[in-house]
Design an enzyme around this catalytic site. Structure first.
Site, mmCIF file in Angstrom:
data_model
loop_
_atom_site.group_PDB
_atom_site.id
_atom_site.type_symbol
_atom_site.label_atom_id
_atom_site.label_comp_id
_atom_site.label_asym_id
_atom_site.label_seq_id
_atom_site.Cartn_x
_atom_site.Cartn_y
_atom_site.Cartn_z
ATOM 1 N N ASN A 54 52.743 30.971 -8.609
ATOM 2 C CA ASN A 54 52.871 29.761 -9.307
ATOM 3 C C ASN A 54 52.198 29.883 -10.777
ATOM 4 O O ASN A 54 52.912 28.343 -11.136
ATOM 5 C CB ASN A 54 51.261 29.057 -8.685
ATOM 6 C CG ASN A 54 51.232 28.219 -7.280
ATOM 7 O OD1 ASN A 54 53.117 28.581 -6.792
ATOM 8 N ND2 ASN A 54 50.146 28.446 -6.745
ATOM 9 N N ARG A 124 56.965 20.953 -3.963
ATOM 10 C CA ARG A 124 56.636 20.398 -4.803
ATOM 11 C C ARG A 124 56.142 20.459 -6.406
ATOM 12 O O ARG A 124 56.184 19.515 -6.797
ATOM 13 C CB ARG A 124 55.217 19.605 -4.017
ATOM 14 C CG ARG A 124 54.627 19.627 -2.763
ATOM 15 C CD ARG A 124 53.220 19.065 -2.573
ATOM 16 N NE ARG A 124 52.736 18.208 -3.205
ATOM 17 C CZ ARG A 124 52.790 17.120 -3.339
ATOM 18 N NH1 ARG A 124 53.509 16.375 -2.156
ATOM 19 N NH2 ARG A 124 52.112 16.578 -4.252
ATOM 20 N N CYS A 148 51.503 16.154 2.135
ATOM 21 C CA CYS A 148 52.257 17.658 2.547
ATOM 22 C C CYS A 148 50.944 18.196 3.336
ATOM 23 O O CYS A 148 49.808 17.150 4.256
ATOM 24 C CB CYS A 148 52.780 17.955 1.687
ATOM 25 S SG CYS A 148 50.972 19.305 1.467
ATOM 26 N N ARG A 153 48.274 14.641 -1.629
ATOM 27 C CA ARG A 153 48.631 15.163 -3.409
ATOM 28 C C ARG A 153 49.230 14.246 -4.339
ATOM 29 O O ARG A 153 50.910 14.316 -4.611
ATOM 30 C CB ARG A 153 49.989 16.928 -2.752
ATOM 31 C CG ARG A 153 48.972 17.597 -2.436
ATOM 32 C CD ARG A 153 49.838 18.824 -2.160
ATOM 33 N NE ARG A 153 49.532 20.136 -2.948
ATOM 34 C CZ ARG A 153 50.085 20.545 -3.087
ATOM 35 N NH1 ARG A 153 50.780 20.888 -2.325
ATOM 36 N NH2 ARG A 153 50.175 21.006 -3.899
ATOM 37 N N PRO A 154 48.438 13.419 -4.615
ATOM 38 C CA PRO A 154 48.466 12.497 -6.085
ATOM 39 C C PRO A 154 49.444 13.335 -6.894
ATOM 40 O O PRO A 154 49.092 14.085 -6.959
ATOM 41 C CB PRO A 154 47.750 11.317 -5.912
ATOM 42 C CG PRO A 154 46.543 12.271 -5.739
ATOM 43 C CD PRO A 154 47.382 13.398 -4.505
ATOM 44 N N ILE A 155 50.562 12.495 -7.516
ATOM 45 C CA ILE A 155 50.596 12.583 -9.239
ATOM 46 C C ILE A 155 50.405 11.721 -9.888
ATOM 47 O O ILE A 155 50.674 11.941 -11.212
ATOM 48 C CB ILE A 155 52.007 13.097 -9.187
ATOM 49 C CG1 ILE A 155 52.874 12.352 -8.630
ATOM 50 C CG2 ILE A 155 52.649 14.790 -8.439
ATOM 51 C CD1 ILE A 155 54.415 12.093 -9.456
ATOM 52 N N LEU A 157 47.638 11.528 -12.121
ATOM 53 C CA LEU A 157 47.402 12.862 -13.091
ATOM 54 C C LEU A 157 48.343 13.118 -14.054
ATOM 55 O O LEU A 157 48.195 12.964 -15.667
ATOM 56 C CB LEU A 157 46.335 13.545 -13.058
ATOM 57 C CG LEU A 157 44.818 13.296 -12.139
ATOM 58 C CD1 LEU A 157 43.882 14.296 -11.776
ATOM 59 C CD2 LEU A 157 44.021 12.667 -13.297
ATOM 60 N N ILE A 361 38.974 21.632 -2.868
ATOM 61 C CA ILE A 361 39.918 20.886 -3.468
ATOM 62 C C ILE A 361 40.683 20.465 -2.556
ATOM 63 O O ILE A 361 41.078 18.969 -3.075
ATOM 64 C CB ILE A 361 40.933 22.007 -4.094
ATOM 65 C CG1 ILE A 361 39.990 23.256 -4.460
ATOM 66 C CG2 ILE A 361 41.890 21.822 -4.770
ATOM 67 C CD1 ILE A 361 39.758 22.817 -6.123
HETATM 68 N N1 EPU Z 1 45.174 15.260 -7.396
HETATM 69 C C1 EPU Z 1 44.398 14.494 -7.960
HETATM 70 N N2 EPU Z 1 45.757 13.439 -8.773
HETATM 71 C C2 EPU Z 1 47.082 14.242 -9.611
HETATM 72 C C3 EPU Z 1 47.096 15.933 -9.254
HETATM 73 C C4 EPU Z 1 45.918 16.037 -8.429
HETATM 74 O O1 EPU Z 1 44.382 13.939 -7.822
HETATM 75 O O2 EPU Z 1 47.946 13.844 -9.854
HETATM 76 C C5 EPU Z 1 43.748 16.481 -7.313
HETATM 77 C C6 EPU Z 1 44.988 17.155 -5.712
HETATM 78 O O3 EPU Z 1 44.926 16.039 -5.143
HETATM 79 C C7 EPU Z 1 43.506 17.940 -5.507
HETATM 80 C C8 EPU Z 1 43.323 18.711 -6.863
HETATM 81 O O4 EPU Z 1 43.463 17.602 -7.568
HETATM 82 O O5 EPU Z 1 42.708 17.213 -4.509
HETATM 83 C C9 EPU Z 1 44.118 19.804 -6.995
HETATM 84 O O6 EPU Z 1 45.363 19.782 -7.113
HETATM 85 P P1 EPU Z 1 46.086 20.089 -8.274
HETATM 86 O O7 EPU Z 1 47.478 19.103 -8.914
HETATM 87 O O8 EPU Z 1 45.589 21.043 -9.522
HETATM 88 O O9 EPU Z 1 47.650 20.747 -7.290
HETATM 89 P P2 EPU Z 1 48.824 21.085 -7.768
HETATM 90 O O10 EPU Z 1 49.057 21.392 -9.074
HETATM 91 O O11 EPU Z 1 49.484 20.301 -7.128
HETATM 92 C C10 EPU Z 1 48.842 23.801 -7.903
HETATM 93 C C11 EPU Z 1 49.387 24.548 -6.412
HETATM 94 C C12 EPU Z 1 49.121 24.576 -5.136
HETATM 95 C C13 EPU Z 1 47.080 25.185 -5.503
HETATM 96 C C14 EPU Z 1 46.624 23.730 -6.341
HETATM 97 C C15 EPU Z 1 44.740 23.769 -6.205
HETATM 98 C C16 EPU Z 1 51.075 25.157 -7.781
HETATM 99 C C17 EPU Z 1 52.543 25.479 -7.515
HETATM 100 N N3 EPU Z 1 50.802 24.888 -6.343
HETATM 101 O O12 EPU Z 1 48.737 23.158 -6.770
HETATM 102 O O13 EPU Z 1 48.937 26.016 -4.578
HETATM 103 O O14 EPU Z 1 46.799 24.930 -4.198
HETATM 104 O O15 EPU Z 1 47.260 23.948 -7.793
HETATM 105 O O16 EPU Z 1 44.841 25.499 -7.141
HETATM 106 O O17 EPU Z 1 50.825 25.665 -8.432
HETATM 107 C C18 EPU Z 1 50.076 27.274 -2.933
HETATM 108 O O18 EPU Z 1 50.075 27.983 -3.573
HETATM 109 O O19 EPU Z 1 49.975 27.530 -1.386
HETATM 110 C C19 EPU Z 1 49.961 25.936 -3.219
HETATM 111 C C20 EPU Z 1 49.129 24.734 -2.340
#
Ligand code: EPU
Length: 457
Positions: A54, A124, A148, A153-155, A157, A361
């Site tokens: 990551n 993703r 997924c 997993r919205p984007i 933000l 989370i």
């Molecule tokens: N969220 C929002 N809006 C957004 C983005 C996220 O509401 O625009 C919410 C998500 O739904 C979740 C929380 O915020 O509830 C945290 O999500 P985050 O965006 O931090 O997750 P991510 O960046 O998509 C990364 C890791 C994940 C890890 C999470 C949490 C990478 C490539 N992926 O995902 O890793 O679980 O942070 O620490 O860095 C894994 O390696 O198995 C994996 C899933």
């Protein structure tokens, strides 16, 4: 139906033809790998922890921003990293891999700005190219990732942050279109209902490096992978301060150069091997492990009765026979990581009493619960919480991996379960663990990667 074995495959073949597809088969010929594990062996010996997935993924995406060659060391050889290479190649970045985890990246053509659905649905973290494309090429077209196996997993933000820097956005046929003649620094708030966002912070951080003026990211993710990205960007000439805290400040610069950089060790792989040592009542030495990134994990494991000590350059994990029950709540860093929630659940299945695990989370990240129950665990899910009733032993069975970390939990359970456990759909585990069976076998685990022609439904 008996398992139609067609032989052991020594290595997860990580060519493009074998990249994982979310919810689908992972090879063009339709064959699938699975693990066969004979449980009950105590693990002993030394294991080398690989570079962080990551951290590597956004840092590779950041090469889009750089004028010169980027040379990365300690890049893990994983399906997700290969997917990122394929995506970057399509975006005009030449990549080459050398033995020992070195990857070279250099932008050769800046025409294409499109990360299409085929690529994004495979991984993703493809969304990490959004910030760099927008900042360097002034536009990005990125397929919106769907849901997924670990939940919504919205984007939103990511989008809020990039529009805050001045991007215009539009949606076309499932693709998000972002445009900006120039990005302008701004004060941004990246907190959401479940805390900050890791890849969202990465995207904004990367975009802000080339924006005009100062950007302040408030409620930034504090994860070590974000700090690693900031350190990489600084080595390329970016002006960043406050990384590792919830407030990051970026002063935009005109251009970034290439650099040589070593990726941090993977704290989730390290945590998984710590739990492998604990669950098998073993004695494992971890090399290339940053204990300071794992303090919440070490705290919970010590509470359970696992001994974890630093010994020179190594971290030594050993376990007493009796595992104490405990409570675990996944939280943003420096809290207990959601990416180890499934693995510690496997361990607590064997504790002497009842434990409580709460997921803060991804409240739906519990696909492993039903599969662990198939191995004799007694787990009851109540909303975002699982009550774990400790049992004396787990019993081997065929189980199905559903996502990366859930698969790791099933492998851990298989290592201690009585008899034989078959873990199907191991393409999930290949996304984030570098040949896990090759690291487990020298420690004494009886685990084999086998292959069969078709997947049972
Ligand atoms: N969220 C929002 N809006 C957004 C983005 C996220 O509401 O625009 C919410 C998500 O739904 C979740 C929380 O915020 O509830 C945290 O999500 P985050 O965006 O931090 O997750 P991510 O960046 O998509 C990364 C890791 C994940 C890890 C999470 C949490 C990478 C490539 N992926 O995902 O890793 O679980 O942070 O620490 O860095 C894994 O390696 O198995 C994996 C899933």
């Amino acid at each position: 139906m008996p398992l139609g074995r067609s032989g052991r495959t020594e290595q997860a073949g990580l060519t493009e033809a074998r990249l994982p597809h979310c919810g689908g088969l992972h090879t063009r010929d339709g064959s699938v790998d699975y693990f066969q594990i004979a449980g009950g062996k105590r693990l002993r010996g030394t294991v080398e922890i690989s570079g962080s997935k990551n951290a590597a993924l956004p840092i590779m995406a950041a090469s889009i921003l750089c004028e010169g060659e980027v040379v990365l060391h300690n890049v893990p050889d994983l399906a997700d990293v290969r997917s990122m290479e394929v995506l970057l190649n399509k975006l005009g970045v030449a990549t080459s891999r050398e033995a020992g985890g070195t990857v070279r990246l250099k932008v050769q053509d800046e025409m294409n700005c499109h990360a299409d659905y085929e690529l994004v649905r495979k991984m993703r973290a493809s969304v990490c190219v959004m910030g760099p494309l927008l900042a360097k090429r002034h536009k990005a077209q990125v397929s919106m990732p769907g849901g997924c196996n670990i939940g919504d997993r919205p984007i939103n933000l990511h989008i809020a942050g990039l529009t805050g820097l001045g991007a215009d956005t539009d949606l076309m046929s499932g693709d998000l279109l972002l445009k900006a003649k120039r990005l302008t620094g701004a004060e941004l708030f990246l907190g959401g209902p479940f805390g900050s966002t890791v890849t969202g912070t990465a995207n904004i951080l990367m975009a802000a490096t080339l924006a005009e003026g100062r950007t302040v990211i408030e409620s930034a993710a504090c994860e070590p992978e974000v700090t690693d990205l900031a350190n990489f960007l600084k080595a390329c000439g970016a002006q960043i301060s406050g990384e590792g805290s919830p407030r990051i400040t970026v002063d935009g610069v005109k251009q970034l150069k290439g650099c040589e950089y070593t990726i941090i060790p993977d704290r989730i792989e390290a945590g998984t091997f710590m739990i492998a040592g604990a669950i098998t009542n073993g004695d494992i030495h971890l090399r290339n492990c940053r204990l300071e990134h794992l303090l919440a994990v070490v705290d919970r494991l010590r509470q359970i009765g696992v001994n974890i000590e630093r010994e020179g350059e190594e971290v030594v994990v050993s376990s007493s026979r009796r595992l104490e029950p405990t409570t675990v709540t996944s939280q943003p860093y420096p809290g207990f990581p959601t990416d180890l929630q499934a693995q510690i659940m496997a361990l607590l299945c064997l504790a002497d009493g009842n434990s409580i695990i709460t997921e803060k989370i991804y409240p739906d990240r519990f696909m492993h619960v039903a599969e662990l129950n198939r191995l004799g665990a007694v787990l009851r899910k109540e909303g975002p919480t699982v009550i774990v009733e400790g049992v004396k032993r787990l019993i081997g069975a065929p189980v199905m991996a559903s996502d990366l970390r859930a698969s790791a939990a099933l492998v851990l359970a298989g290592l201690v379960a009585k008899g034989e456990t078959t873990v199907n759909r191991v393409y999930h585990i290949d996304r984030g663990y570098e040949r896990i069976e090759r690291k487990l076998r020298p420690l004494g685990a009886d685990i084999e990667r086998l292959n069969r022609a078709t997947e049972d439904s």
